[in-house]
Scaffold this active site. Structure first.
Site, PDB file in Angstrom:
ATOM      1  N   CYS A  79      71.017  54.665  15.733  1.00 17.47           N
ATOM      2  CA  CYS A  79      69.797  55.042  15.021  1.00 17.47           C
ATOM      3  C   CYS A  79      70.090  56.237  14.108  1.00 17.47           C
ATOM      4  CB  CYS A  79      68.645  55.300  15.993  1.00 17.47           C
ATOM      5  SG  CYS A  79      67.028  55.293  15.170  1.00 17.47           S
ATOM      6  N   HIS A 181      68.029  50.075  18.180  1.00 16.55           N
ATOM      7  CA  HIS A 181      68.250  50.663  19.496  1.00 16.55           C
ATOM      8  C   HIS A 181      68.793  49.589  20.432  1.00 16.55           C
ATOM      9  CE1 HIS A 181      66.528  54.682  19.020  1.00 16.55           C
ATOM     10  NE2 HIS A 181      65.732  54.111  18.133  1.00 16.55           N
ATOM     11  N   GLU A 183      69.760  49.876  23.344  1.00 15.44           N
ATOM     12  CA  GLU A 183      69.252  50.095  24.704  1.00 15.44           C
ATOM     13  C   GLU A 183      67.804  49.630  24.862  1.00 15.44           C
ATOM     14  OE1 GLU A 183      69.395  52.248  22.343  1.00 15.44           O
ATOM     15  OE2 GLU A 183      67.952  53.888  22.588  1.00 15.44           O
TER      16      GLU A 183
END
Lengths: 208, 252
Positions: A79, A181, A183
């Site tokens: 990011c 992202h 995750e």
């Protein structure tokens, strides 16, 4: 051991959880010695470009990150962390980045009928079929950002359309950036982190 | 192009999911991690956990829940219910939440929106609005405290104010439609979409596949939230997505 750069910008916890899920040990650190010893360096980041560079500078981490990357250590920016890898950003002024990737960071145009920030799931188009991250093709990942990287084509692994073509994965040798992202992108996101892990295991970038 | 989002909403009290979530293949039907994982498997784009417990003591268990869910389930998590300070927000975001939704506390103190947005960024701050049509005044009215308390606020004006203060997203529940399965309140979302530029999540009224198609085709919302139709398996996320795809609505 992967070192996650600790410089007080944004939430690194979920990133650590994702690596833990993949059984990759991580340590959150700002210690140059630990960063230099790690198998890979992860540069996270949420917030504004200039504030993040200031935070890195205050910890004297800019030369450390530049040295380990130039020595061939795999590095993954996520990011804002990806944006910091570039040469410059025009977010609130003109600011120098780490300069590990060619190109600059600029605002997503808001006059093209898209909402800014880009917030949500977008579909990746692979630009480099032989990339270690080729599994991203056609898959959706989760984005939250208002700025994007303007990069030479040879660094762009994948893009998404949001008014303009936005690089979602970039790579130059050992230096990788993900604008989304991983995750927070479900199985697809975990797969990209796993691909990075494989890249680290096969590390042949080292010039040492 | 950004995909339209489908968002199951889970009510939580004392660290457990309440209000009958009823999946096959779940051995413990109240376990938030198992339920979140099942929704991730089905293709949910985001999850909302709503804290329905009443005391501060129970709110601490909410942070623990977020901590557990985010270690096993890798999608955006929004937490709402009883958040009334920047410290509340910080605790939940630190535990692994991506966004916090504020409702009554934002009405009581609109500066809370700004304080949260300045500290965590607009993208973290969702303002949740419960609203019903006021036939006398011929306008939508904002309610607080789980819909029990009417306010003087007109909904479109409040939405604009919330966005001006830094709300990054609006989660708007039609109390007229909630629980009716009569479809989303399209007029409400058309009016909101014309008034603000941030993402809007529609909530209240989902009953069948056509309701999801209608809300995405006939109003400018970015996501649709539902509880019971998903919890009871009346509709699966994948089946709704398939119906949307057939109508050329972009979904993941």
């Amino acid at each position: 051991m992967f070192a996650i750069v600790d410089y007080d910008t944004g939430n690194t916890r979920n990133l650590q959880k994702a690596f833990a899920y993949l059984q990759v040990p991580t340590t959150l650190t700002a210690d140059p010695a630990v960063l230099t010893q790690a198998d890979a360096v992860i540069l996270p980041g949420v917030g504004a470009f200039a504030a993040a560079m200031t935070a890195l500078n205050n910890r004297q981490l800019v030369p450390v990150l530049q040295q380990v990357a130039q020595a061939g250590k795999p590095m993954l920016g996520i990011c804002l962390g990806m944006q910091l890898l570039f040469e410059r950003s025009s977010e609130y002024g003109d600011h120098a980045g780490l300069g590990l990737l060619q190109g600059q960071v600029t605002a997503i145009p808001s006059d093209l009928g898209v909402k800014v920030p880009q917030m949500g799931w977008n579909e990746n188009e692979l630009q480099q079929p032989n990339s270690p991250f080729a599994s991203i093709d056609g898959a959706y990942t989760y984005f939250v950002h208002s700025y994007y990287a303007v990069s030479p084509a040879e660094q762009i692994v994948a893009t998404v359309q949001h008014g303009v073509a936005i690089p979602s994965i970039v790579q130059r040798q050992n230096v990788v950036g993900m604008q989304f992202h991983p995750e927070k992108s479900g199985q697809v996101g975990l797969q990209q982190l796993a691909s990075f892990k494989e890249m680290v295991s096969a590390n042949d970038f080292s010039s040492n | 192009m950004l995909a339209k989002r489908l968002i199951p909403c889970l009510d939580v009290a004392d660290g457990r999911v309440k209000k009958g979530v009823n999946f096959v293949h779940l051995t413990d039907v109240g376990d938030p991690v198992a339920i979140a994982a099942a929704y991730q498997q089905q293709g949910a784009d985001e999850l909302v956990f709503l804290d329905i417990s009443a005391t501060n003591e129970h709110r601490k268990t909410m942070a623990a829940l977020v901590e557990q869910v985010s270690a096993q389930v890798f999608m955006p998590l929004t937490i709402g219910g009883g958040i009334s300070s920047v410290a509340d927000m910080q605790r939940l975001l630190k535990a692994g939440a991506d966004k916090v939704a504020i409702n009554s506390a934002a009405v009581a103190d609109p500066q809370l929106i700004q304080a949260g947005a300045e500290k965590f960024g607009n993208q973290c701050i969702v303002v949740a609005i419960d609203t019903a049509w006021d036939a006398t005044a011929q306008q939508y009215r904002v309610y607080t405290h789980g819909g029990r308390q009417a306010t003087d606020l007109e909904t479109i004006a409040w939405a604009k104010q919330a966005v001006a203060l830094g709300a990054g997203e609006l989660l708007v529940t039609s109390m007229d439609r909630d629980g009716t399965k009569a479809g989303f309140d399209l007029g409400l979302y058309q009016a909101l979409g014309a008034a603000v530029k941030v993402p809007i999540i529609a909530s209240g009224g989902a009953g069948g596949l056509a309701d999801f198609v209608d809300v995405f085709q006939q109003s400018p919302v970015d996501g649709a939230l539902a509880a019971s139709v998903f919890h009871y398996g009346e509709l699966t996320i994948s089946e709704v997505k398939q119906a949307l795809r057939q109508k050329a609505v972009v979904v993941r």
